[in-house]
Motif scaffolding. Structure first.
Motif, mmCIF file in Angstrom:
data_model
loop_
_atom_site.group_PDB
_atom_site.id
_atom_site.type_symbol
_atom_site.label_atom_id
_atom_site.label_comp_id
_atom_site.label_asym_id
_atom_site.label_seq_id
_atom_site.Cartn_x
_atom_site.Cartn_y
_atom_site.Cartn_z
ATOM 1 N N THR A 7 -5.297 -5.899 -13.232
ATOM 2 C CA THR A 7 -6.510 -5.460 -12.481
ATOM 3 C C THR A 7 -7.472 -6.698 -12.207
ATOM 4 O O THR A 7 -7.966 -7.067 -11.013
ATOM 5 C CB THR A 7 -7.466 -4.369 -13.422
ATOM 6 O OG1 THR A 7 -6.754 -3.316 -13.655
ATOM 7 C CG2 THR A 7 -8.499 -4.232 -12.766
ATOM 8 N N GLN A 8 -7.563 -7.770 -13.087
ATOM 9 C CA GLN A 8 -8.321 -8.979 -13.034
ATOM 10 C C GLN A 8 -7.674 -9.756 -11.913
ATOM 11 O O GLN A 8 -8.353 -10.196 -11.042
ATOM 12 C CB GLN A 8 -8.350 -9.741 -14.280
ATOM 13 C CG GLN A 8 -9.527 -9.205 -15.384
ATOM 14 C CD GLN A 8 -9.062 -10.039 -16.754
ATOM 15 O OE1 GLN A 8 -7.874 -10.398 -17.085
ATOM 16 N NE2 GLN A 8 -10.206 -10.115 -17.396
ATOM 17 N N THR A 9 -6.378 -9.993 -12.105
ATOM 18 C CA THR A 9 -5.753 -10.985 -10.942
ATOM 19 C C THR A 9 -5.868 -10.329 -9.729
ATOM 20 O O THR A 9 -6.179 -11.166 -8.790
ATOM 21 C CB THR A 9 -4.308 -11.175 -11.437
ATOM 22 O OG1 THR A 9 -3.613 -9.876 -11.480
ATOM 23 C CG2 THR A 9 -3.949 -11.934 -12.528
ATOM 24 N N ILE A 22 0.693 -13.687 -7.665
ATOM 25 C CA ILE A 22 -0.053 -13.106 -9.181
ATOM 26 C C ILE A 22 0.694 -12.228 -10.138
ATOM 27 O O ILE A 22 0.212 -12.101 -11.330
ATOM 28 C CB ILE A 22 -1.394 -12.689 -8.725
ATOM 29 C CG1 ILE A 22 -1.239 -11.527 -7.783
ATOM 30 C CG2 ILE A 22 -2.190 -13.786 -7.714
ATOM 31 C CD1 ILE A 22 -2.775 -10.893 -7.509
ATOM 32 N N LYS A 23 1.630 -11.780 -9.478
ATOM 33 C CA LYS A 23 2.551 -10.695 -10.334
ATOM 34 C C LYS A 23 3.591 -11.413 -11.494
ATOM 35 O O LYS A 23 3.968 -10.989 -12.297
ATOM 36 C CB LYS A 23 3.367 -9.731 -9.744
ATOM 37 C CG LYS A 23 2.532 -8.734 -8.825
ATOM 38 C CD LYS A 23 3.541 -7.836 -7.833
ATOM 39 C CE LYS A 23 2.415 -7.184 -7.034
ATOM 40 N NZ LYS A 23 3.238 -6.390 -5.946
ATOM 41 N N THR A 70 -1.813 3.956 -8.938
ATOM 42 C CA THR A 70 -0.551 4.187 -8.789
ATOM 43 C C THR A 70 0.651 3.297 -9.606
ATOM 44 O O THR A 70 1.374 3.566 -10.142
ATOM 45 C CB THR A 70 -0.233 4.071 -7.439
ATOM 46 O OG1 THR A 70 -1.099 4.845 -6.585
ATOM 47 C CG2 THR A 70 1.407 4.735 -7.099
ATOM 48 N N LEU A 71 0.267 1.887 -9.439
ATOM 49 C CA LEU A 71 1.107 1.047 -9.985
ATOM 50 C C LEU A 71 0.350 0.022 -10.971
ATOM 51 O O LEU A 71 0.147 -1.160 -10.690
ATOM 52 C CB LEU A 71 1.854 -0.023 -9.067
ATOM 53 C CG LEU A 71 2.512 0.772 -8.035
ATOM 54 C CD1 LEU A 71 3.273 -0.275 -7.073
ATOM 55 C CD2 LEU A 71 3.730 1.413 -8.838
ATOM 56 N N ASP A 72 -0.355 0.549 -12.202
ATOM 57 C CA ASP A 72 -0.702 -0.131 -13.001
ATOM 58 C C ASP A 72 -0.174 -0.883 -14.111
ATOM 59 O O ASP A 72 1.121 -1.087 -13.676
ATOM 60 C CB ASP A 72 -1.945 0.670 -13.893
ATOM 61 C CG ASP A 72 -1.241 1.844 -14.607
ATOM 62 O OD1 ASP A 72 0.056 1.666 -14.886
ATOM 63 O OD2 ASP A 72 -1.884 2.743 -14.983
ATOM 64 N N GLU A 92 -9.377 -0.476 -0.857
ATOM 65 C CA GLU A 92 -9.190 0.851 -0.858
ATOM 66 C C GLU A 92 -7.610 0.858 -1.302
ATOM 67 O O GLU A 92 -7.028 1.724 -2.061
ATOM 68 C CB GLU A 92 -9.125 1.601 0.570
ATOM 69 C CG GLU A 92 -10.564 2.001 0.504
ATOM 70 C CD GLU A 92 -11.074 3.328 -0.397
ATOM 71 O OE1 GLU A 92 -10.464 4.120 -0.843
ATOM 72 O OE2 GLU A 92 -12.331 2.965 -0.882
ATOM 73 N N ILE A 93 -6.948 -0.112 -0.554
ATOM 74 C CA ILE A 93 -5.501 -0.344 -0.905
ATOM 75 C C ILE A 93 -5.345 -0.727 -2.305
ATOM 76 O O ILE A 93 -4.715 -0.418 -3.106
ATOM 77 C CB ILE A 93 -4.812 -1.304 0.034
ATOM 78 C CG1 ILE A 93 -4.740 -0.765 1.355
ATOM 79 C CG2 ILE A 93 -3.431 -1.908 -0.483
ATOM 80 C CD1 ILE A 93 -4.228 -1.723 2.569
ATOM 81 N N ARG A 94 -6.263 -1.710 -2.803
ATOM 82 C CA ARG A 94 -6.343 -2.358 -4.226
ATOM 83 C C ARG A 94 -6.499 -0.936 -5.122
ATOM 84 O O ARG A 94 -5.478 -0.828 -6.149
ATOM 85 C CB ARG A 94 -7.342 -3.250 -4.223
ATOM 86 C CG ARG A 94 -7.490 -3.914 -5.902
ATOM 87 C CD ARG A 94 -8.433 -4.882 -5.805
ATOM 88 N NE ARG A 94 -8.622 -5.178 -7.323
ATOM 89 C CZ ARG A 94 -9.332 -4.608 -8.317
ATOM 90 N NH1 ARG A 94 -10.308 -3.531 -7.866
ATOM 91 N NH2 ARG A 94 -9.521 -4.793 -9.529
ATOM 92 N N ARG A 95 -7.350 -0.200 -4.748
ATOM 93 C CA ARG A 95 -7.646 0.836 -5.801
ATOM 94 C C ARG A 95 -6.624 1.931 -5.830
ATOM 95 O O ARG A 95 -6.411 2.327 -6.890
ATOM 96 C CB ARG A 95 -9.066 1.621 -5.215
ATOM 97 C CG ARG A 95 -9.345 2.732 -5.935
ATOM 98 C CD ARG A 95 -10.671 3.546 -5.342
ATOM 99 N NE ARG A 95 -10.173 4.245 -4.187
ATOM 100 C CZ ARG A 95 -9.702 5.313 -3.816
ATOM 101 N NH1 ARG A 95 -9.081 5.881 -4.916
ATOM 102 N NH2 ARG A 95 -9.502 5.715 -2.727
#
Length: 199
Positions: free
Chosen positions: A169-171, A155-156, A87-89, A79-82
């Motif tokens: 999204t993949q990472t 990963i950013k 929000t921060l794509d 849910e946090i990832r979603r």
């Protein structure tokens, strides 16, 4: 007026980048003089610092709302990832890179603040996951929480995970799977696989 300047600056920085947007740009966009901005913010670094702090606090409050929904530990992570994905794509990654490159002290302060806010929440998730039988009882929540933070921020780094090889999204999805498989029980990994199909 100070709050209006802050909100406009955040909007412009996120869309165009911290380096790209000048104080003149903000003043022109708002229809005010640059002098008015300097009455509230001594310089651009002060404004960038407040914008970055505001953004971290806003995200933290939104994530606290997700915690309050009392999902199981693994569902909570998804849910946090979603939320973060919507929000921060990827469009916001350029401003983050600019913050790291041109305002390293601000970026370091933001990272420290992120860790302070995230560390206890992740430990809580880990302890609840153990209680729910989703995570192994032999894990060290203190250590895993620090590893999780280091990984999710690492990963950013586009030098390690270049945009031409991985989307954000993949990472995040791959890292979440990696994290849960490393600490999950059989029950936890089975639940993980169901959530992966849905995400």
């Amino acid at each position: 007026m100070k709050e209006k300047i802050l909100e406009k600056a955040m909007d412009m920085y996120l869309k165009l980048g911290f380096k790209s947007v000048t104080m003149d740009d903000i003043a022109q966009e708002m229809g005010i003089s640059k002098k008015t901005i300097y009455q509230h913010y001594a310089n651009k670094t002060d404004l960038v610092t407040e914008v970055a702090t505001l953004l971290v606090n806003k995200i933290s409050c939104d994530i606290d709302t997700i915690y309050a929904e009392k999902h199981n530990a693994i569902k909570e992570l998804f849910e946090i990832r979603r939320y973060l994905k919507t929000t921060l794509d990827d469009q916001y990654m350029a401003p983050v890179h600019q913050l790291n490159k041109y305002y390293p002290e601000v970026a370091l302060s933001v990272k420290s603040s992120q860790f302070d806010k995230m560390h206890e929440s992740v430990k809580d998730n880990l302890n609840r996951g153990i209680e729910e039988g989703l995570y192994r009882p032999d894990i060290d929540p203190e250590f895993i929480s620090r590893i999780y933070f280091n990984g999710i921020t690492g990963i950013k780094d586009s030098a390690v995970f270049p945009d031409e090889l991985y989307t954000r999204t993949q990472t995040t999805k791959m890292y979440l799977e990696y994290h849960v498989r490393a600490i999950g029980t059989l029950k936890g990994t089975e639940m993980l696989e169901e959530y992966l199909k849905e995400s």
